[in-house]
Motif scaffolding. Structure first.
Motif, PDB file in Angstrom:
ATOM      1  N   CYS A  20       0.762  -1.220   0.152  1.00 20.74           N
ATOM      2  CA  CYS A  20      -0.038   0.050  -0.018  1.00 20.74           C
ATOM      3  C   CYS A  20       0.817   1.190  -0.047  1.00 20.74           C
ATOM      4  O   CYS A  20       0.785   1.984   0.630  1.00 20.74           O
ATOM      5  N   SER A  57       2.115   4.893  -0.863  1.00 14.54           N
ATOM      6  CA  SER A  57       1.375   5.978  -1.853  1.00 14.54           C
ATOM      7  C   SER A  57       2.300   7.289  -1.329  1.00 14.54           C
ATOM      8  O   SER A  57       3.089   7.293  -0.360  1.00 14.54           O
ATOM      9  N   LYS A  58       2.174   8.242  -2.228  1.00 11.73           N
ATOM     10  CA  LYS A  58       3.150   9.478  -1.989  1.00 11.73           C
ATOM     11  C   LYS A  58       2.236  10.223  -0.853  1.00 11.73           C
ATOM     12  O   LYS A  58       2.781  11.163  -0.321  1.00 11.73           O
ATOM     13  N   ASN A  59       1.086  10.058  -0.680  1.00 12.03           N
ATOM     14  CA  ASN A  59       0.478  10.961   0.255  1.00 12.03           C
ATOM     15  C   ASN A  59       0.630  10.206   1.714  1.00 12.03           C
ATOM     16  O   ASN A  59       0.931   9.133   2.098  1.00 12.03           O
ATOM     17  N   THR A 101      -0.267   8.165   5.139  1.00  6.54           N
ATOM     18  CA  THR A 101      -1.079   6.845   5.085  1.00  6.54           C
ATOM     19  C   THR A 101      -1.375   6.778   6.624  1.00  6.54           C
ATOM     20  O   THR A 101      -0.704   7.056   7.768  1.00  6.54           O
ATOM     21  N   ARG A 127      -4.119  -5.117  -2.394  1.00  8.16           N
ATOM     22  CA  ARG A 127      -4.090  -3.730  -2.812  1.00  8.16           C
ATOM     23  C   ARG A 127      -5.382  -3.338  -3.309  1.00  8.16           C
ATOM     24  O   ARG A 127      -5.931  -2.208  -3.102  1.00  8.16           O
ATOM     25  N   CYS A 162      -6.001  -1.573   0.718  1.00  8.59           N
ATOM     26  CA  CYS A 162      -5.022  -0.190   0.472  1.00  8.59           C
ATOM     27  C   CYS A 162      -5.743   0.987   0.566  1.00  8.59           C
ATOM     28  O   CYS A 162      -5.419   2.043   0.921  1.00  8.59           O
ATOM     29  N   CYS A 202      -6.150   2.830   3.768  1.00  4.05           N
ATOM     30  CA  CYS A 202      -4.948   3.273   4.247  1.00  4.05           C
ATOM     31  C   CYS A 202      -4.872   4.825   3.792  1.00  4.05           C
ATOM     32  O   CYS A 202      -4.450   5.951   4.557  1.00  4.05           O
ATOM     33  N   GLN A 203      -5.803   5.389   2.857  1.00  6.65           N
ATOM     34  CA  GLN A 203      -5.786   6.632   2.369  1.00  6.65           C
ATOM     35  C   GLN A 203      -7.460   7.354   3.081  1.00  6.65           C
ATOM     36  O   GLN A 203      -8.043   8.295   2.599  1.00  6.65           O
ATOM     37  N   TRP A 231     -11.818   2.474  -7.230  1.00  8.36           N
ATOM     38  CA  TRP A 231     -10.303   2.476  -7.023  1.00  8.36           C
ATOM     39  C   TRP A 231      -9.901   1.487  -8.133  1.00  8.36           C
ATOM     40  O   TRP A 231     -10.198   0.564  -8.483  1.00  8.36           O
ATOM     41  N   GLU A 275      -4.340   2.675  -6.971  1.00  9.38           N
ATOM     42  CA  GLU A 275      -3.622   3.774  -6.662  1.00  9.38           C
ATOM     43  C   GLU A 275      -4.530   4.927  -6.113  1.00  9.38           C
ATOM     44  O   GLU A 275      -4.262   5.582  -5.067  1.00  9.38           O
ATOM     45  N   ASN A 276      -5.566   5.063  -7.100  1.00  5.40           N
ATOM     46  CA  ASN A 276      -6.362   6.197  -6.766  1.00  5.40           C
ATOM     47  C   ASN A 276      -7.851   6.244  -6.892  1.00  5.40           C
ATOM     48  O   ASN A 276      -8.056   5.044  -7.801  1.00  5.40           O
TER      49      ASN A 276
END
Length: 621
Positions: free
Chosen positions: A162, A164-166, A168, A355, A359, A362-363, A520, A523-524
């Motif tokens: 999981c 991510s650039k953001n 979590t 995923r 995942c 997590c966001q 989803w 990724e986004n």
């Protein structure tokens, strides 16, 4: 959310609109405010409606009631009012004399709106930056302790899947727990989806077996009643042979390694001494076991019952073996479903399921579901080996259907078992009619018996129950076992493509978001899935962008081998198989006489002195 309310923005933005104080008053317009008097970033949206709020203690800046500050807190800061007076004075006219009162009211309303916006903005920010909902769902779903779980999103450099650039809300341990949960979720969905098919097969397999057991008991009762009604002197002596014969029938039907030809011959061998002593040479018995054994062994030489024993062998072989194979095939079907219900998923599959399913958590996207195409790629990859069962499962059901359709007449175990007593009666009558000839033949082979006057024990059955037993199980054609079997096959036919469309059914009905909804993609949250969607089966997975599928699965290969074997058995017992094919080795050439599936008098399908008996049990669909 309240901060997005049109009422809030329309009310607060009215501060920037022109204001008319009322009749007789001088027109005053608020000009562009300078940096000293304009609250930062709030001129267009934070000014209150002067006219609407003057007579309404409730602020129109949303529907929250926020207490106004006291007058002492309002007037000691006259800078905004003074600045407003100067600005209004620059416009000229009477507006300069009314500006201080209007500006005080405007400032008060502006303060309310700014306070409300700050409050709502703070609330929204806290919602985004909190992991509380993720923590709650993790604890509820996985039953784990929330100790050590993040309270606010943070960087997750240790995450494996999981990523991510953001910031979590997940940790490495959460990811491991989620991965286990994702496998369990797919297994649970599989078991739920297959439960209807599994229940259909298992219930009918149990019902067919129970029906056959009941048919065997009833056929045994019919044969015993025949002796009690017609041949009372030998009824009790024949009881043991009758019981042994039908025990062997049951053992063979349910898979034991017994030979139908052997137990049919054994029954008629044991019957001949009784018929000889009570009908052919009545009143004569011999306690010598060697003499009785001599009569037994002479039966196949003197043929007292004509070709009836061979006819019985033919009917038993043609009816018992297909029913035995049918039951074995149903049990294999249950085994196949149990095996696929508990399949072991690969590491690559587990990571892809994580995923797809967890995942998003997590966001803080707990309610998002995977796109249909994304779900198909993941689940088709995970079930690629299982999809290889499709052609064999399809052939398995088709073979069951063909065999079931062929099980009629002398291939119908119900007809054969419940009319066995008819052939037994015909055999005894034939021996009685040829009594003198048989007497001479036995005397030549075994010698003359020692005469001893005895009285055989008679049957103790209740005659009223005997008559009831012969009539109570008469049924119409619609209720036959063959029709119940046909109903089952019609239901089973609906599941011929079960393994071929399994991934599609799971995604469309259970796992994926509805078509056209945000979803989803791994990724986004997007509007649609952009990757190529692969097909079902191993060959199609080489281009799967979500799951890497490797090699063959030995468990699936073993199931395929079993299905191929039972398909061969089913097809080998389908319409009108030969006697050599149906009987086990060593059946004898006499079996070829009745290799046809046509039902005629010689097969016991036509009329007889004792009459046919139909009997069925209802099968649960």
């Amino acid at each position: 959310m309240l901060a997005d309310s049109p009422l809030l923005w329309s009310s607060c933005s009215a501060l920037a609109a022109p204001t008319r104080p009322g009749p007789g008053g001088t027109r005053a317009m608020l000009g562009p405010a300078g940096p000293a008097s304009q609250p930062r970033g709030s001129e267009g949206k934070s000014r209150a409606l002067a006219g609407e709020t003057a007579g309404d203690p409730r602020s129109s800046c949303g529907r929250l009631s926020i207490a106004s500050p006291p007058a002492s807190a309002t007037h000691p800061t006259p800078a905004p009012a003074a600045q407003g007076a100067r600005e209004s004075g620059d416009q000229g006219g009477e507006g300069a004399t009314r500006t201080p009162r209007m500006d005080a009211r405007t400032w008060r309303l502006s303060w309310r709106c700014l306070l409300l916006l700050a409050l709502l903005g703070s609330t929204r920010s806290e919602g985004v930056e909190s992991c509380e909902e993720v923590r709650k769902l993790f604890q509820w779903r996985l039953g784990g302790a929330v100790k050590g779980l993040p309270y606010t999103p943070r960087a997750g450099p240790d995450l494996q899947v999981c990523v991510s650039k953001n910031p979590t809300c997940c940790t490495r341990k959460m990811e491991e727990r989620y991965q286990i949960a994702a496998r369990q979720d797919l297994q649970q969905v599989l078991q739920t989806y297959s439960s209807t098919l599994k229940l259909l097969i298992s219930r009918n397999a149990a019902a067919f077996q129970e029906t056959l057991e009941t048919l065997i008991r009833q056929a045994e009762n019919y044969t015993s009643i025949l002796f009690c009604n017609t041949y009372r002197n030998m009824a009790l002596e024949a009881a043991a042979s009758i019981q042994e014969f039908f025990t062997d029938v049951g053992l063979y039907l349910f898979g034991a390694d017994v030979n139908p030809e052997e137990f049919v011959n054994r029954f008629f061998d044991s019957l001949f001494p009784l018929v000889y002593n009570h009908l052919i040479n009545p009143g004569v018995t011999d306690s010598s076991l060697p003499y009785s054994e001599c009569i037994r062994t002479a039966r196949q030489d003197v043929s007292p019952f004509g070709n009836i024993p061979k006819r019985v062998m033919g009917q038993m072989a043609r009816s018992l073996l297909p029913s035995r194979t049918f039951l074995q095939a149903l049990n294999l079907g249950i085994e196949v479903i149990n095996t696929t219900d508990h399949m072991h998923f690969s590491k690559e599959c587990s990571r892809a399921l994580l995923r797809m399913q967890y995942c998003p958590h997590c966001q803080s996207l707990m309610l998002s579901k995977p796109c249909v195409g994304y779900c198909l790629n993941v689940v088709r990859g995970c079930l690629a080996h299982m999809a290889e069962l499709h052609p064999h499962w399809h052939a398995y059901i088709r073979s069951l259907e063909e065999l079931s359709a062929a099980m009629h007449g002398t291939y119908d175990v119900e007809h054969v078992l419940l009319n066995f007593h008819v052939l037994v009666n015909d055999a005894v009558l034939q021996a009685h009619l040829n009594g003198q000839k048989l007497l001479d033949q036995v005397n030549k082979i075994c010698g003359h018996p020692v005469r001893t006057a005895t009285q055989s024990p008679r049957c103790t059955f209740d005659p009223s129950k005997e008559k009831l037993g012969m009539k109570i199980y008469s049924r119409t054609g619609e209720e036959t076992l063959a029709n119940r079997r046909k109903e089952f096959i019609n239901s089973l036919r609906l599941h011929r493509s079960f393994y071929g469309g399994l991934a599609d059914q799971l995604c469309v009905t259970e796992l994926a978001a509805a078509e056209g909804r945000p979803c989803w993609n791994g990724e986004n949250v997007v509007q649609s899935y952009a990757q190529r969607v692969v097909g079902n089966g191993m060959k199609a997975q080489s281009g799967n962008p979500e799951v890497r599928v490797r090699g063959a699965d030995p468990v699936i290969n073993q199931i395929v081998d079993k299905l191929k074997h039972v398909i061969q058995l089913l097809q080998g017992r389908s319409p009108k198989p030969s006697a050599r094919e149906l009987l086990q080795p060593g059946s004898g050439d006499g079996m070829l006489e009745q290799s046809s599936g046509d039902c005629d008098d010689e097969d016991g399908c036509g009329g007889s002195g004792s009459g046919e008996v139909k009997r069925t049990l209802k099968i649960t669909n």
